[in-house]
Design an enzyme around this catalytic site. Structure first.
Site, PDB file in Angstrom:
ATOM      1  N   ARG A 129       0.849  -1.193   0.000  1.00 37.19           N
ATOM      2  CA  ARG A 129       0.000   0.000   0.000  1.00 37.19           C
ATOM      3  C   ARG A 129       0.887   1.246   0.000  1.00 37.19           C
ATOM      4  O   ARG A 129       1.706   1.404   0.909  1.00 37.19           O
ATOM      5  CB  ARG A 129      -0.885  -0.026   1.251  1.00 37.19           C
ATOM      6  CG  ARG A 129      -1.905   1.089   1.308  1.00 37.19           C
ATOM      7  CD  ARG A 129      -2.718   0.950   2.572  1.00 37.19           C
ATOM      8  NE  ARG A 129      -3.563  -0.226   2.495  1.00 37.19           N
ATOM      9  CZ  ARG A 129      -4.844  -0.186   2.138  1.00 37.19           C
ATOM     10  NH1 ARG A 129      -5.413   0.954   1.876  1.00 37.19           N
ATOM     11  NH2 ARG A 129      -5.549  -1.284   2.079  1.00 37.19           N
TER      12      ARG A 129
ATOM     13  N   THR B 150      -0.665   7.603  -1.260  1.00 37.99           N
ATOM     14  CA  THR B 150      -1.975   7.519  -1.923  1.00 37.99           C
ATOM     15  C   THR B 150      -2.882   6.483  -1.274  1.00 37.99           C
ATOM     16  O   THR B 150      -4.080   6.463  -1.529  1.00 37.99           O
ATOM     17  CB  THR B 150      -1.792   7.107  -3.394  1.00 37.99           C
ATOM     18  OG1 THR B 150      -1.240   5.780  -3.419  1.00 37.99           O
ATOM     19  CG2 THR B 150      -0.874   8.052  -4.143  1.00 37.99           C
TER      20      THR B 150
ATOM     21  N   ASP C  57      -2.667  -9.826  12.500  1.00 40.91           N
ATOM     22  CA  ASP C  57      -1.981  -9.774  11.204  1.00 40.91           C
ATOM     23  C   ASP C  57      -1.672 -11.200  10.760  1.00 40.91           C
ATOM     24  O   ASP C  57      -0.840 -11.892  11.368  1.00 40.91           O
ATOM     25  CB  ASP C  57      -0.687  -8.961  11.336  1.00 40.91           C
ATOM     26  CG  ASP C  57      -0.035  -8.751   9.978  1.00 40.91           C
ATOM     27  OD1 ASP C  57       0.273  -9.757   9.303  1.00 40.91           O
ATOM     28  OD2 ASP C  57       0.142  -7.600   9.581  1.00 40.91           O
TER      29      ASP C  57
ATOM     30  N   ASP D 152       2.072 -11.992   9.907  1.00 34.71           N
ATOM     31  CA  ASP D 152       2.908 -12.097  11.116  1.00 34.71           C
ATOM     32  C   ASP D 152       2.626 -13.390  11.866  1.00 34.71           C
ATOM     33  O   ASP D 152       3.534 -14.058  12.360  1.00 34.71           O
ATOM     34  CB  ASP D 152       2.646 -10.908  12.051  1.00 34.71           C
ATOM     35  CG  ASP D 152       3.390  -9.665  11.594  1.00 34.71           C
ATOM     36  OD1 ASP D 152       4.290  -9.775  10.745  1.00 34.71           O
ATOM     37  OD2 ASP D 152       3.057  -8.578  12.085  1.00 34.71           O
TER      38      ASP D 152
END
Ligand code: URA
Length: 209
Positions: free
Chosen positions: A104, A108, A200, A203
């Protein structure tokens, strides 16, 4: 609009309950993601076309069915999608495996592709895009678009945990794509994590933090 299939099978629900638990370590988490992916693969492949066949058994000829000429491809979104690959290949070992890496952009907030390696005959294959977490839907929608831009025509999206927002975004931007999820959670937090979710997924799979 694409179909949304939620898995109410007791084995899947039970295993999802364990992987959500904060006390489940990386080894068990990985094993369970693998097992859940195999159980989901069973449903995701339910509509594969069959052809008539005949085999010689030790006592005669049997009229049978075999999977028709469909070629399959599975495409994990890096990195967490990798955890679902082996589980899928348990049931569809002949599938080719492509990879898409997205991050990402901090400015933006749009997903940017940093890696893409796909089977060369992608336009002939039915593809299953894998990401355990369908949260905001940004990566999934971008991943589907990358596949379409390269010629893919028939795409399914498979995740373990989906948010309502993510489902709605795929349905809006890619109404031709069916979604398969083990569980749906209603909320996202300010960081785009699914709540209560499981944290996550990358992770937890790879023991990083
Ligand atoms: N990715 C994750 O790994 N977890 C979430 O909750 C959302 C995105």
């Amino acid at each position: 609009m694409g179909k949304v299939m939620i898995f109410d099978h007791p084995l899947i629900q039970h295993k999802m309950s364990i992987i959500r638990d904060i006390n489940t370590g990386a080894k068990e988490f990985r094993e369970l993601v693998n097992e859940i992916s195999t159980l989901m693969a069973y449903e995701v492949t339910r509509d594969l076309p069959l052809e008539d066949a005949e085999v010689e058994t030790p006592v005669g000829k049997a009229k049978t069915k075999v999977i028709g000429g469909k070629k399959l491809g599975i495409v994990p979104i890096l990195r967490a999608g990798l955890g679902m690959v082996d589980g899928m290949l348990n049931l569809i070992p002949a599938a080719k495996v492509g990879h898409i890496g997205l991050y990402r952009d901090p400015e933006t907030l749009k997903p940017v592709e940093y890696y893409c390696k796909l089977p060369s005959d992608i336009e002939e294959r039915d593809l299953i895009l894998l990401d355990p977490m369908l949260a905001t839907g940004g990566s999934a929608v971008a991943g589907i678009q990358f596949l379409k831009d390269r010629g893919a025509k028939n795409i399914k999206f498979m995740c373990l945990l989906a948010s309502r927002v993510g489902i709605d975004l795929i349905n809006k931007d890619h109404p031709d794509v069916d979604i398969y999820a083990a569980v749906v959670d209603e909320k996202l937090n300010d960081h785009g994590y699914i709540v209560p979710g499981l944290g996550d997924a990358g992770d937890r799979l790879f023991g990083t933090k």
